[in-house]
Design a protein around this motif. Sequence first.
Motif, PDB file in Angstrom:
ATOM      1  N   ASN A 178      47.210  34.751  41.885  1.00 31.40           N
ATOM      2  CA  ASN A 178      47.771  35.117  40.588  1.00 31.40           C
ATOM      3  C   ASN A 178      47.564  36.625  40.425  1.00 31.40           C
ATOM      4  O   ASN A 178      46.600  37.081  39.813  1.00 31.40           O
ATOM      5  N   LEU A 179      48.486  37.372  41.023  1.00 28.63           N
ATOM      6  CA  LEU A 179      48.331  38.824  41.090  1.00 28.63           C
ATOM      7  C   LEU A 179      48.311  39.458  39.701  1.00 28.63           C
ATOM      8  O   LEU A 179      47.489  40.331  39.424  1.00 28.63           O
ATOM      9  N   ALA A 180      49.200  39.023  38.829  1.00 30.12           N
ATOM     10  CA  ALA A 180      49.282  39.623  37.500  1.00 30.12           C
ATOM     11  C   ALA A 180      47.975  39.463  36.735  1.00 30.12           C
ATOM     12  O   ALA A 180      47.457  40.425  36.150  1.00 30.12           O
ATOM     13  N   ALA A 181      47.418  38.239  36.736  1.00 26.45           N
ATOM     14  CA  ALA A 181      46.173  38.002  36.001  1.00 26.45           C
ATOM     15  C   ALA A 181      45.005  38.733  36.650  1.00 26.45           C
ATOM     16  O   ALA A 181      44.120  39.257  35.959  1.00 26.45           O
ATOM     17  N   THR A 182      44.993  38.785  37.973  1.00 27.27           N
ATOM     18  CA  THR A 182      43.908  39.472  38.682  1.00 27.27           C
ATOM     19  C   THR A 182      43.919  40.960  38.375  1.00 27.27           C
ATOM     20  O   THR A 182      42.871  41.555  38.079  1.00 27.27           O
ATOM     21  N   LEU A 183      45.080  41.573  38.449  1.00 24.04           N
ATOM     22  CA  LEU A 183      45.176  43.009  38.194  1.00 24.04           C
ATOM     23  C   LEU A 183      44.941  43.332  36.720  1.00 24.04           C
ATOM     24  O   LEU A 183      44.397  44.391  36.387  1.00 24.04           O
ATOM     25  N   ALA A 184      45.326  42.413  35.837  1.00 27.04           N
ATOM     26  CA  ALA A 184      45.081  42.623  34.406  1.00 27.04           C
ATOM     27  C   ALA A 184      43.584  42.652  34.137  1.00 27.04           C
ATOM     28  O   ALA A 184      43.095  43.486  33.355  1.00 27.04           O
ATOM     29  N   LEU A 185      42.843  41.751  34.777  1.00 21.62           N
ATOM     30  CA  LEU A 185      41.395  41.752  34.615  1.00 21.62           C
ATOM     31  C   LEU A 185      40.787  43.007  35.232  1.00 21.62           C
ATOM     32  O   LEU A 185      39.904  43.642  34.633  1.00 21.62           O
ATOM     33  N   ALA A 186      41.263  43.389  36.418  1.00 14.43           N
ATOM     34  CA  ALA A 186      40.736  44.586  37.079  1.00 14.43           C
ATOM     35  C   ALA A 186      40.955  45.834  36.231  1.00 14.43           C
ATOM     36  O   ALA A 186      40.138  46.759  36.241  1.00 14.43           O
ATOM     37  N   ALA A 187      42.043  45.840  35.473  1.00  9.67           N
ATOM     38  CA  ALA A 187      42.365  47.016  34.654  1.00  9.67           C
ATOM     39  C   ALA A 187      41.399  47.205  33.493  1.00  9.67           C
ATOM     40  O   ALA A 187      41.198  48.326  33.016  1.00  9.67           O
ATOM     41  N   VAL A 188      40.785  46.116  33.023  1.00 10.45           N
ATOM     42  CA  VAL A 188      39.883  46.215  31.875  1.00 10.45           C
ATOM     43  C   VAL A 188      38.427  45.964  32.256  1.00 10.45           C
ATOM     44  O   VAL A 188      37.537  46.167  31.433  1.00 10.45           O
ATOM     45  N   SER A 189      38.187  45.543  33.486  1.00 17.30           N
ATOM     46  CA  SER A 189      36.836  45.200  33.895  1.00 17.30           C
ATOM     47  C   SER A 189      35.990  46.440  34.138  1.00 17.30           C
ATOM     48  O   SER A 189      36.445  47.400  34.772  1.00 17.30           O
ATOM     49  N   PRO A 190      34.739  46.413  33.683  1.00 16.75           N
ATOM     50  CA  PRO A 190      33.843  47.541  33.925  1.00 16.75           C
ATOM     51  C   PRO A 190      33.291  47.559  35.352  1.00 16.75           C
ATOM     52  O   PRO A 190      32.708  48.545  35.769  1.00 16.75           O
ATOM     53  N   VAL A 191      33.476  46.483  36.088  1.00 16.34           N
ATOM     54  CA  VAL A 191      32.988  46.398  37.468  1.00 16.34           C
ATOM     55  C   VAL A 191      34.132  45.909  38.366  1.00 16.34           C
ATOM     56  O   VAL A 191      35.124  45.372  37.880  1.00 16.34           O
ATOM     57  N   PRO A 192      33.995  46.085  39.689  1.00 18.73           N
ATOM     58  CA  PRO A 192      35.059  45.664  40.595  1.00 18.73           C
ATOM     59  C   PRO A 192      35.342  44.168  40.513  1.00 18.73           C
ATOM     60  O   PRO A 192      34.480  43.370  40.134  1.00 18.73           O
ATOM     61  N   VAL A 193      36.557  43.795  40.905  1.00 21.72           N
ATOM     62  CA  VAL A 193      37.012  42.408  40.859  1.00 21.72           C
ATOM     63  C   VAL A 193      37.284  41.904  42.274  1.00 21.72           C
ATOM     64  O   VAL A 193      37.864  42.616  43.101  1.00 21.72           O
ATOM     65  N   ILE A 194      36.842  40.667  42.529  1.00 22.97           N
ATOM     66  CA  ILE A 194      37.172  39.969  43.771  1.00 22.97           C
ATOM     67  C   ILE A 194      38.209  38.911  43.422  1.00 22.97           C
ATOM     68  O   ILE A 194      37.991  38.088  42.534  1.00 22.97           O
ATOM     69  N   ALA A 195      39.330  38.925  44.125  1.00 27.72           N
ATOM     70  CA  ALA A 195      40.394  37.967  43.876  1.00 27.72           C
ATOM     71  C   ALA A 195      40.134  36.674  44.638  1.00 27.72           C
ATOM     72  O   ALA A 195      39.624  36.690  45.754  1.00 27.72           O
ATOM     73  N   SER A 196      40.501  35.555  44.023  1.00 29.92           N
ATOM     74  CA  SER A 196      40.292  34.267  44.670  1.00 29.92           C
ATOM     75  C   SER A 196      41.266  33.246  44.104  1.00 29.92           C
ATOM     76  O   SER A 196      41.683  33.349  42.950  1.00 29.92           O
ATOM     77  N   GLY A 197      41.608  32.256  44.930  1.00 32.99           N
ATOM     78  CA  GLY A 197      42.441  31.163  44.456  1.00 32.99           C
ATOM     79  C   GLY A 197      43.890  31.305  44.844  1.00 32.99           C
ATOM     80  O   GLY A 197      44.603  32.142  44.300  1.00 32.99           O
ATOM     81  N   GLY A 198      44.323  30.525  45.824  1.00 35.08           N
ATOM     82  CA  GLY A 198      45.736  30.436  46.132  1.00 35.08           C
ATOM     83  C   GLY A 198      46.259  31.292  47.260  1.00 35.08           C
ATOM     84  O   GLY A 198      47.467  31.280  47.533  1.00 35.08           O
ATOM     85  N   VAL A 199      45.385  32.078  47.940  1.00 36.52           N
ATOM     86  CA  VAL A 199      45.874  32.920  49.037  1.00 36.52           C
ATOM     87  C   VAL A 199      46.670  32.058  50.015  1.00 36.52           C
ATOM     88  O   VAL A 199      46.192  31.041  50.513  1.00 36.52           O
ATOM     89  N   ALA A 200      47.913  32.477  50.272  1.00 37.63           N
ATOM     90  CA  ALA A 200      48.804  31.689  51.117  1.00 37.63           C
ATOM     91  C   ALA A 200      49.116  32.357  52.450  1.00 37.63           C
ATOM     92  O   ALA A 200      49.533  31.696  53.393  1.00 37.63           O
ATOM     93  N   GLY A 201      48.927  33.684  52.521  1.00 32.96           N
ATOM     94  CA  GLY A 201      49.245  34.384  53.758  1.00 32.96           C
ATOM     95  C   GLY A 201      49.091  35.882  53.589  1.00 32.96           C
ATOM     96  O   GLY A 201      48.511  36.359  52.610  1.00 32.96           O
ATOM     97  N   MET A 202      49.646  36.627  54.538  1.00 33.74           N
ATOM     98  CA  MET A 202      49.468  38.078  54.550  1.00 33.74           C
ATOM     99  C   MET A 202      50.064  38.761  53.328  1.00 33.74           C
ATOM    100  O   MET A 202      49.599  39.823  52.923  1.00 33.74           O
ATOM    101  N   ALA A 203      51.081  38.171  52.738  1.00 31.82           N
ATOM    102  CA  ALA A 203      51.690  38.807  51.563  1.00 31.82           C
ATOM    103  C   ALA A 203      50.671  38.994  50.448  1.00 31.82           C
ATOM    104  O   ALA A 203      50.697  40.005  49.731  1.00 31.82           O
ATOM    105  N   ASP A 204      49.773  38.029  50.294  1.00 37.95           N
ATOM    106  CA  ASP A 204      48.746  38.147  49.258  1.00 37.95           C
ATOM    107  C   ASP A 204      47.760  39.261  49.591  1.00 37.95           C
ATOM    108  O   ASP A 204      47.309  39.987  48.696  1.00 37.95           O
ATOM    109  N   ILE A 205      47.419  39.386  50.861  1.00 40.47           N
ATOM    110  CA  ILE A 205      46.482  40.434  51.264  1.00 40.47           C
ATOM    111  C   ILE A 205      47.091  41.809  51.030  1.00 40.47           C
ATOM    112  O   ILE A 205      46.464  42.685  50.418  1.00 40.47           O
ATOM    113  N   THR A 206      48.306  42.005  51.500  1.00 41.17           N
ATOM    114  CA  THR A 206      48.935  43.320  51.355  1.00 41.17           C
ATOM    115  C   THR A 206      49.194  43.675  49.897  1.00 41.17           C
ATOM    116  O   THR A 206      49.178  44.844  49.523  1.00 41.17           O
ATOM    117  N   ALA A 207      49.426  42.655  49.061  1.00 44.44           N
ATOM    118  CA  ALA A 207      49.659  42.931  47.635  1.00 44.44           C
ATOM    119  C   ALA A 207      48.397  43.440  46.951  1.00 44.44           C
ATOM    120  O   ALA A 207      48.480  44.174  45.955  1.00 44.44           O
TER     121      ALA A 207
END
Length: 238
Positions: A178-207
Amino acid sequence: MIIFPAIDLKGGKCVRLAEGDMDRATIYNDDPGAQARAFADAGATALHVVDLDGAFAGASRNGDGVRAAIAAFPGRVQVGGGIRTRAQAEAWLAAGVWRVVMGTAALEDPALVRDTAMAHPGRVVVAVDARDGMVATRGWAERSTLPVAELAARFADAGVAALLFTDVGRDGMLKGVNLAATLALAAVSPVPVIASGGVAGMADITALVGQPNIEGVITGRALYDGRLDLAEALAAAA
């Protein structure tokens, strides 16, 4: 960006769940140590291990499996699942774990998690597990009324290493991060974010590569099913 291969333990075996449902588990390996070694041999330098039974019980239930993975993996290991007291967290840190992941405790007893993080700067990760934008707890079985951004804000100055954001509805489903929700959290988070849930292939990594405030990504089923090549993902992240 760090690529974290995932080892989720249920009944001592390496499994993947569908949408966090313990009744929808697929077994991939009976030997957590062997799985950890396989990820290391493929080039991984960080590993994410979860005691799924512990997440529901509130205390370690797959300790032997977690320790086997730690012993077999030469890199950094972060461990989660049922860590709800400072003593539990410190026991894993003393056992050689790089970082501990605390989720339910972060919602139910934020002062405890803050105190633990401040005592061990950079070694506590707060799990922000979400269903429809709200924090899910107790092995993802319960949904609170607390927005994920609000939970993140509670730990702005506590020395937390990162926020681990999982869209529960996508976990193990190969639907894509869920790229939109992950990046939205990263934009307001005071600390770094680790993405998780649903990785399907290289497209998710490169995004995710190069995105602001994204420390890493956890991937499980895509690796186990052969949809994602770990070496390729590591190269892209580097």
